[in-house]
Scaffold this motif. Structure first.
Motif, PDB file in Angstrom:
ATOM      1  N   GLU A   8     -11.132 -48.678-113.374  1.00 51.43           N
ATOM      2  CA  GLU A   8     -10.403 -47.784-112.470  1.00 51.43           C
ATOM      3  C   GLU A   8      -9.317 -48.502-111.669  1.00 51.43           C
ATOM      4  OE1 GLU A   8     -10.425 -44.459-111.717  1.00 51.43           O
ATOM      5  OE2 GLU A   8     -11.562 -44.282-113.575  1.00 51.43           O
ATOM      6  N   ILE A   9      -9.537 -49.789-111.361  1.00 47.72           N
ATOM      7  CA  ILE A   9      -8.569 -50.476-110.503  1.00 47.72           C
ATOM      8  C   ILE A   9      -7.559 -51.312-111.289  1.00 47.72           C
ATOM      9  CG2 ILE A   9     -10.025 -50.515-108.444  1.00 47.72           C
ATOM     10  CD1 ILE A   9     -10.638 -53.482-109.135  1.00 47.72           C
ATOM     11  N   LEU A  10      -7.870 -51.603-112.548  1.00 51.22           N
ATOM     12  CA  LEU A  10      -6.943 -52.407-113.342  1.00 51.22           C
ATOM     13  C   LEU A  10      -5.766 -51.551-113.792  1.00 51.22           C
ATOM     14  CD1 LEU A  10      -9.475 -54.419-115.527  1.00 51.22           C
ATOM     15  CD2 LEU A  10      -8.073 -55.280-113.654  1.00 51.22           C
ATOM     16  N   ARG A  11      -4.582 -52.163-113.778  1.00 55.35           N
ATOM     17  CA  ARG A  11      -3.362 -51.438-114.164  1.00 55.35           C
ATOM     18  C   ARG A  11      -2.500 -52.318-115.045  1.00 55.35           C
ATOM     19  NH1 ARG A  11      -5.844 -47.997-112.088  1.00 55.35           N
ATOM     20  NH2 ARG A  11      -5.226 -46.363-110.636  1.00 55.35           N
ATOM     21  N   CYS A  12      -1.690 -51.675-115.855  1.00 54.55           N
ATOM     22  CA  CYS A  12      -0.643 -52.376-116.591  1.00 54.55           C
ATOM     23  C   CYS A  12       0.255 -53.047-115.557  1.00 54.55           C
ATOM     24  CB  CYS A  12       0.150 -51.367-117.418  1.00 54.55           C
ATOM     25  SG  CYS A  12       1.650 -52.033-118.150  1.00 54.55           S
ATOM     26  N   PRO A  13       0.487 -54.351-115.652  1.00 60.66           N
ATOM     27  CA  PRO A  13       1.263 -55.052-114.629  1.00 60.66           C
ATOM     28  C   PRO A  13       2.729 -54.621-114.585  1.00 60.66           C
ATOM     29  CG  PRO A  13       0.670 -56.540-116.425  1.00 60.66           C
ATOM     30  CD  PRO A  13      -0.037 -55.246-116.683  1.00 60.66           C
ATOM     31  N   ILE A  14       3.210 -54.024-115.626  1.00 60.78           N
ATOM     32  CA  ILE A  14       4.617 -53.603-115.638  1.00 60.78           C
ATOM     33  C   ILE A  14       4.765 -52.178-115.113  1.00 60.78           C
ATOM     34  CG2 ILE A  14       6.681 -53.275-117.055  1.00 60.78           C
ATOM     35  CD1 ILE A  14       5.622 -55.408-118.915  1.00 60.78           C
ATOM     36  N   GLY A  15       4.002 -51.267-115.676  1.00 56.32           N
ATOM     37  CA  GLY A  15       4.171 -49.854-115.310  1.00 56.32           C
ATOM     38  C   GLY A  15       3.211 -49.361-114.246  1.00 56.32           C
ATOM     39  N   LEU A  46       0.708 -61.160-118.804  1.00 51.99           N
ATOM     40  CA  LEU A  46       1.711 -60.835-119.811  1.00 51.99           C
ATOM     41  C   LEU A  46       1.763 -61.893-120.913  1.00 51.99           C
ATOM     42  CD1 LEU A  46       4.604 -59.370-117.660  1.00 51.99           C
ATOM     43  CD2 LEU A  46       2.953 -58.145-119.069  1.00 51.99           C
ATOM     44  N   ASP A  47       1.475 -63.133-120.540  1.00 57.22           N
ATOM     45  CA  ASP A  47       1.461 -64.214-121.536  1.00 57.22           C
ATOM     46  C   ASP A  47       0.408 -63.987-122.616  1.00 57.22           C
ATOM     47  OD1 ASP A  47       3.481 -65.503-120.283  1.00 57.22           O
ATOM     48  OD2 ASP A  47       2.240 -67.049-119.353  1.00 57.22           O
ATOM     49  N   GLU A  48      -0.645 -63.283-122.267  1.00 55.32           N
ATOM     50  CA  GLU A  48      -1.759 -63.054-123.195  1.00 55.32           C
ATOM     51  C   GLU A  48      -1.684 -61.693-123.874  1.00 55.32           C
ATOM     52  OE1 GLU A  48      -4.619 -65.072-123.628  1.00 55.32           O
ATOM     53  OE2 GLU A  48      -3.858 -66.685-122.354  1.00 55.32           O
ATOM     54  N   ALA A  49      -0.782 -60.858-123.411  1.00 58.74           N
ATOM     55  CA  ALA A  49      -0.732 -59.478-123.898  1.00 58.74           C
ATOM     56  C   ALA A  49      -0.212 -59.404-125.331  1.00 58.74           C
ATOM     57  CB  ALA A  49       0.152 -58.645-122.982  1.00 58.74           C
ATOM     58  N   VAL A  50      -0.729 -58.422-126.064  1.00 61.91           N
ATOM     59  CA  VAL A  50      -0.287 -58.158-127.424  1.00 61.91           C
ATOM     60  C   VAL A  50       0.627 -56.937-127.386  1.00 61.91           C
ATOM     61  CG1 VAL A  50      -1.046 -57.550-129.758  1.00 61.91           C
ATOM     62  CG2 VAL A  50      -2.457 -59.073-128.337  1.00 61.91           C
ATOM     63  N   LEU A  51       1.820 -57.084-127.972  1.00 62.61           N
ATOM     64  CA  LEU A  51       2.787 -55.983-127.963  1.00 62.61           C
ATOM     65  C   LEU A  51       2.320 -54.873-128.899  1.00 62.61           C
ATOM     66  CD1 LEU A  51       6.098 -58.060-128.166  1.00 62.61           C
ATOM     67  CD2 LEU A  51       5.201 -56.879-126.157  1.00 62.61           C
ATOM     68  N   PRO A  52       2.626 -53.627-128.547  1.00 60.78           N
ATOM     69  CA  PRO A  52       2.274 -52.527-129.446  1.00 60.78           C
ATOM     70  C   PRO A  52       3.045 -52.633-130.755  1.00 60.78           C
ATOM     71  CG  PRO A  52       3.493 -51.719-127.527  1.00 60.78           C
ATOM     72  CD  PRO A  52       3.254 -53.174-127.310  1.00 60.78           C
ATOM     73  N   GLU A  53       2.532 -51.952-131.771  1.00 57.22           N
ATOM     74  CA  GLU A  53       3.126 -52.012-133.094  1.00 57.22           C
ATOM     75  C   GLU A  53       4.590 -51.565-133.071  1.00 57.22           C
ATOM     76  OE1 GLU A  53       1.196 -50.662-137.274  1.00 57.22           O
ATOM     77  OE2 GLU A  53       0.033 -51.643-135.692  1.00 57.22           O
ATOM     78  N   GLY A  54       5.445 -52.288-133.760  1.00 61.51           N
ATOM     79  CA  GLY A  54       6.847 -51.915-133.851  1.00 61.51           C
ATOM     80  C   GLY A  54       7.710 -52.440-132.706  1.00 61.51           C
ATOM     81  N   VAL A  55       7.077 -53.080-131.738  1.00 61.16           N
ATOM     82  CA  VAL A  55       7.813 -53.591-130.585  1.00 61.16           C
ATOM     83  C   VAL A  55       7.958 -55.106-130.728  1.00 61.16           C
ATOM     84  CG1 VAL A  55       7.756 -53.929-128.091  1.00 61.16           C
ATOM     85  CG2 VAL A  55       7.055 -51.738-129.058  1.00 61.16           C
ATOM     86  N   LYS A  56       9.194 -55.581-130.623  1.00 57.51           N
ATOM     87  CA  LYS A  56       9.437 -57.011-130.825  1.00 57.51           C
ATOM     88  C   LYS A  56       9.559 -57.776-129.525  1.00 57.51           C
ATOM     89  CE  LYS A  56      11.714 -56.368-135.268  1.00 57.51           C
ATOM     90  NZ  LYS A  56      11.683 -54.888-135.227  1.00 57.51           N
ATOM     91  N   HIS A  57       9.951 -57.086-128.482  1.00 60.44           N
ATOM     92  CA  HIS A  57      10.117 -57.776-127.204  1.00 60.44           C
ATOM     93  C   HIS A  57       9.580 -56.914-126.078  1.00 60.44           C
ATOM     94  CE1 HIS A  57      12.182 -59.576-123.721  1.00 60.44           C
ATOM     95  NE2 HIS A  57      11.987 -60.693-124.393  1.00 60.44           N
ATOM     96  N   ILE A  58       9.052 -57.571-125.077  1.00 57.43           N
ATOM     97  CA  ILE A  58       8.403 -56.866-123.972  1.00 57.43           C
ATOM     98  C   ILE A  58       9.352 -55.894-123.264  1.00 57.43           C
ATOM     99  CG2 ILE A  58       8.833 -58.637-122.208  1.00 57.43           C
ATOM    100  CD1 ILE A  58       5.430 -57.813-122.053  1.00 57.43           C
TER     101      ILE A  58
END
Ligand SMILES: [Zn+2]
Length: 67
Positions: A8-15, A46-58
């Motif tokens: 509940e408290i964890l969030r995507c650090p970007i959005g 972010l260093d450990e995050a895996v990008l979604p399919e089809g995305v090349k850059h964060i």
């Protein structure tokens, strides 16, 4: 399993969007960025995050774009 209270408290650090648990990852419900769960501990870096399919850059993920 990640505890619901923690989830509940964890969030995507970007959005700042909620995450959902999926196959040993926590996945952003908006941009699809995947954060690994290592030894039961979610690594929201972010260093450990895996990008979604089809995305090349964060910078291409949904959370990084202005609405
Ligand atoms: Zn996101």
């Amino acid at each position: 399993m990640i505890e619901q209270a923690l989830l509940e408290i964890l969030r995507c650090p970007i959005g700042k969007v909620k995450l959902k648990e999926e196959n040993n990852f926590l996945v952003c419900t908006r941009c699809g960025l995947k954060f690994p769960i290592k030894d039961g501990i979610p690594v929201i870096l972010l260093d450990e995050a895996v990008l979604p399919e089809g995305v090349k850059h964060i910078s291409e993920i949904k959370c990084a774009k202005k609405q």
